[in-house]
Design an enzyme around this catalytic site. Structure first.
Site, PDB file in Angstrom:
ATOM      1  N   TYR A  60      15.523  31.562   6.240  1.00 44.47           N
ATOM      2  CA  TYR A  60      14.314  32.252   6.704  1.00 44.47           C
ATOM      3  C   TYR A  60      14.308  32.358   8.221  1.00 44.47           C
ATOM      4  CZ  TYR A  60      12.192  31.401   2.107  1.00 44.47           C
ATOM      5  OH  TYR A  60      11.900  31.370   0.776  1.00 44.47           O
ATOM      6  N   LYS A  89       0.836  -1.214   0.000  1.00 44.31           N
ATOM      7  CA  LYS A  89       0.000   0.000   0.000  1.00 44.31           C
ATOM      8  C   LYS A  89       0.867   1.260   0.000  1.00 44.31           C
ATOM      9  CE  LYS A  89      -0.335  -0.448   4.995  1.00 44.31           C
ATOM     10  NZ  LYS A  89      -0.967  -1.304   5.998  1.00 44.31           N
TER      11      LYS A  89
HETATM   12  C1  LIG Z   1      -0.192  -2.299   6.586  1.00 44.07           C
HETATM   13  C2  LIG Z   1      -0.736  -3.611   6.968  1.00 44.07           C
HETATM   14  C3  LIG Z   1       0.097  -4.734   7.139  1.00 44.07           C
HETATM   15  C4  LIG Z   1       1.608  -4.655   7.048  1.00 44.07           C
HETATM   16  O1  LIG Z   1       2.130  -4.144   8.248  1.00 44.07           O
HETATM   17  P1  LIG Z   1       3.723  -4.123   8.508  1.00 44.07           P
HETATM   18  O2  LIG Z   1       3.839  -3.769   9.940  1.00 44.07           O
HETATM   19  O3  LIG Z   1       4.261  -3.056   7.608  1.00 44.07           O
HETATM   20  O4  LIG Z   1       4.247  -5.452   8.159  1.00 44.07           O
HETATM   21  C5  LIG Z   1      -0.496  -5.957   7.396  1.00 44.07           C
HETATM   22  N1  LIG Z   1      -1.829  -6.074   7.517  1.00 44.07           N
HETATM   23  C6  LIG Z   1      -2.669  -5.016   7.372  1.00 44.07           C
HETATM   24  C7  LIG Z   1      -4.144  -5.223   7.521  1.00 44.07           C
HETATM   25  C8  LIG Z   1      -2.152  -3.758   7.115  1.00 44.07           C
HETATM   26  O5  LIG Z   1      -2.988  -2.714   6.988  1.00 44.07           O
END
Ligand SMILES: *Cc1c(COP(=O)(O)O)cnc(C)c1O
Length: 378
Positions: free
Chosen positions: A271, A44
């Site tokens: 700045y 993702k």
């Molecule tokens: C993002 C996610 C993961 C992966 O998590 P990590 O800690 O990056 O391995 C696994 N399961 C779900 C439902 C997620 O949303």
């Protein structure tokens, strides 16, 4: 993205993704799994800012059972990029999204009768049996049917002949801390649901609950698949979870010195005039700023030049930072600078960047904007 005037990298600041290290990480992870468990590669948010398509190709090559994404758009991007692997969608689907799921073969994770009904209708109309994963909320209190309401939902699976209930999943709220009390409670709740399903002859091919933290620290929870996001990228979800030999971060952020300037005592930088030279100083300007996702700090943080640490001075601008290179006199125009990663014997980790943002490594990883070109080392 392409230009009539190619320069490589396209600008004096970029993100480097080391694909051989990704291959190695996935090999290390596979070797740490029992032979009965496979893995889902969680990609993702553009594979946490690393570039979903490139990471997906390698995850597929390494035998990921699924690639997991959250939005339909992310999934379509991979399909249009030629990815054929099974894709699992996390998160919840609007009813209007199911047509796209069927068209692009995206397996949704669902937890309501309404969604089963809708998808079942659409799949039946195409004479298909469409796979779904059922999502159980064992204590995360986000998506999914509550574990104690799951039997009532699962009891109705046989009302949806066009759905193939191939997976069942849950998600840990706290898997990477030393205190595993709640994770174990969640695991018990998940097992109770699984036992109930088995007792009614509902067999799920894919049972999964682990993220990277669970994969590392809860081997009793591996089931058929573990969902690996951050660990595949070579970063540990916390300071305390189990270490695996050979896991290395695959992302670096680099730039080139774009200006050098000598300051007289009393002159200020940037700045708000947040830094004032007390003595004669030499400043290097690095062409990356908060517009690229660098944390908006002032007089805080370091970069690596010639394998040495150069402290940031003054505030971070949208397009530039300024660092003090007085003690690195060999610094020249266009020298390579490391903002994240290793140089010489020194390293700046994503946890260091996260600390500057008052945040966690996950947030720091996804903070690098698309404006920074991704260069893939193959
Ligand atoms: C993002 C996610 C993961 C992966 O998590 P990590 O800690 O990056 O391995 C696994 N399961 C779900 C439902 C997620 O949303």
């Amino acid at each position: 993205m392409t230009s009539k005037f190619p320069v490589n990298p396209r600008r004096g600041a970029w993100v480097e993704i080391h694909l051989p290290a990704l291959r190695q990480n996935l090999d290390v992870i596979k070797a740490a799994l029992p032979s009965t468990s496979g893995f889902i590669s969680v990609l993702k948010d553009d594979a946490y800012g690393h570039g979903a398509l490139e990471v997906a190709k390698i995850a597929a090559e390494k035998g990921a059972a699924f690639l997991a994404l959250v939005t339909v758009d992310e999934a379509i991007e991979l399909r249009e990029g030629g990815i054929k692997s099974p894709i699992l969608l996390l998160g919840e689907r609007q009813p209007e999204e199911f047509e796209a799921c069927l068209h692009y073969d995206l397996t949704p994770s669902l937890a309501t009768i309404e969604s089963f009904t809708r998808l079942n209708q659409l799949a039946a109309a195409q004479n298909r049996q469409f796979p779904v994963h059922v999502k159980i909320d064992t204590g995360m209190s986000r998506y999914g049917v509550k574990w104690d309401e799951a039997p009532a939902l699962l009891a109705r699976c046989n009302e949806f002949p066009a759905l193939q209930f191939e997976g069942i999943m849950s998600h840990f709220a706290m898997s990477d801390e030393l205190d595993k009390t709640f994770a174990l409670t969640q695991l018990d709740r998940f097992k109770t649901v699984l036992q109930w399903a088995e007792s009614t002859h509902l067999h799920f091919k894919w049972r999964h609950i682990c993220n990277s933290g669970g994969f590392l620290d809860l081997p009793q929870a591996h089931f058929d698949l573990v969902r690996i996001g951050i660990a595949g990228l070579g970063v540990y979800p916390s300071k305390v979870c189990r270490r695996l030999h050979g896991l290395e971060p695959i992302m670096s952020v680099k730039a080139r010195v774009a200006f050098l300037k000598d300051l007289r005592p009393g002159e200020t930088v940037g700045y708000g005039m947040r830094y004032k030279a007390e003595t004669q100083r030499r400043i290097a300007v690095i062409p990356i700023g908060y517009g690229d996702g660098f944390p908006r700090v002032r007089n805080q943080g370091e970069v690596l030049i010639h394998g040495k640490r150069a402290p940031l001075v003054g505030g971070v601008s949208m397009d530039a930072i300024t660092v003090d290179v007085t003690d690195i006199p060999e610094t020249q125009m266009w020298d390579e600078v490391t903002l994240l990663g290793k140089q010489g014997g020194e390293e700046i980790t994503i946890h260091d960047i996260a600390a500057l943002r008052n945040s966690v490594s996950y947030d720091a990883m996804v903070s690098w904007k698309p404006r920074l070109p991704r260069i893939f080392i193959i």
